[in-house]
Design an enzyme around this catalytic site. Structure first.
Site, short mmCIF file in Angstrom:
data_model
loop_
_atom_site.label_atom_id
_atom_site.label_comp_id
_atom_site.label_asym_id
_atom_site.label_seq_id
_atom_site.Cartn_x
_atom_site.Cartn_y
_atom_site.Cartn_z
N GLU A 115 0.82 -1.21 0.00
CA GLU A 115 0.00 0.00 0.00
C GLU A 115 0.86 1.27 0.00
O GLU A 115 0.49 2.28 -0.59
CB GLU A 115 -0.98 -0.04 1.18
CG GLU A 115 -2.00 -1.17 0.99
CD GLU A 115 -2.89 -1.37 2.19
OE1 GLU A 115 -2.38 -1.86 3.21
OE2 GLU A 115 -4.07 -1.00 2.13
N GLU A 135 -4.18 -9.78 3.80
CA GLU A 135 -5.09 -9.43 4.91
C GLU A 135 -6.26 -10.40 5.09
O GLU A 135 -6.61 -10.74 6.22
CB GLU A 135 -5.65 -8.00 4.71
CG GLU A 135 -4.69 -6.90 5.10
CD GLU A 135 -3.70 -6.52 4.00
OE1 GLU A 135 -3.60 -7.24 3.00
OE2 GLU A 135 -3.03 -5.49 4.17
#
Ligand code: COA
Length: 239
Positions: A115, A135
């Site tokens: 990210e 995740e």
């Protein structure tokens, strides 16, 4: 700037260098890194001497393996861990910076590591780079913008594949997906990033900021609105 423990921030000849520096845990992103990154990003935004920035990871094995799982697991619940982690809007700050940002990534580029790279404008990867958003395997979803930034870069289907499977993508595939702009040898990674940065930093900061804003802002608009944005930005810097 200085006195950081988990980030090294240096300035040289108009380039800001940000090094994630916890190599013993593959540069896992902890709360301290969040706080230091926030300060570094504000400095990059505000310091006129910095024309362009390069983000990289210390050590041989990783750019960043994502959230520090020891902090994450010691929190009362995953939800609270997340709330604490994102209290400071590091990602909003990251995406609001109008200066060109280059990620030079190697090894593992996972979770918030990916990210961070997605908040940059140009991504260079070494041949050993591996990208992923693990995740879902932890029962959560990316919360550093990844669910929004990734599809805007590689498209909906491939972004969903990465998010839903948590699988890893190697450098060559990342290049094919346009997730990275270039793949180079590990040895050439920083020189390649510096070559780009040196070229960019010679241009007018205002022109660079407007060009970045026109593309990144325009992508979220209709074509008509995007053209209006371009015209407005072009007028604002016309001699
Ligand atoms: N948080 C905290 N520490 C981490 C970490 C993380 N996310 N990822 C790795 N580490 C630490 C390991 O605990 C290990 O520390 P130790 O030497 O004190 O035992 C060290 O970094 C090296 O990692 P290790 O797992 O031994 O290396 P590996 O080559 O076997 O595996 C990975 C590398 C990246 C595949 C594996 O570490 C991994 O899956 N990490 C978790 C990735 C993740 O889920 N991130 C969260 C995203 S939300």
């Amino acid at each position: 700037m200085g006195n950081f423990e988990v980030i090294i921030y240096e300035k040289k000849d108009g380039i800001g260098y940000v090094t994630l520096n916890r190599p013993q845990v593959l540069n896992a992103y902890n709360l301290q890194m969040r706080d230091e990154l926030y300060q570094v990003l504000a400095a990059i935004r505000d310091d006129p001497e910095v024309r362009v920035a390069i983000f990289k990871g210390a050590g041989e094995r990783a750019f960043c393996v994502g959230a520090d799982l020891t902090e994450f697991l010691s929190a009362p619940s995953p939800v609270i861990a997340r709330q604490v982690r994102w209290e400071r809007d590091v990602w909003g700050l990251f995406l609001s910076i109008t200066k060109p940002l280059i990620a030079a990534v190697h090894g593992y580029v996972l979770g918030s590591g990916l990210e961070i790279a997605l908040c940059c404008d140009i991504r260079l990867a070494s041949e050993d780079a591996q990208f992923g958003l693990p995740e879902v395997g932890l029962g959560i979803i990316p919360a550093a913008g990844g669910s929004q930034t990734l599809p805007r870069i590689i498209g909906r289907a491939k972004a969903l594949e990465m998010l839903l499977t948590g699988g890893r993508v190697k450098a060559e595939e990342a290049y094919r997906l346009k997730l990275v702009n270039q793949v180079v040898s590990r040895h050439d990674l920083l020189p390649a990033a510096e070559k780009l940065a040196n070229r960019i930093k010679g241009y007018s900061p205002v022109a660079l900021a407007c060009a970045k804003q026109a593309v990144t802002g325009g992508l979220d608009l209709s074509l008509e609105q995007g053209l209006e944005l371009e015209a407005k930005l072009a007028r604002s810097i016309s001699p």
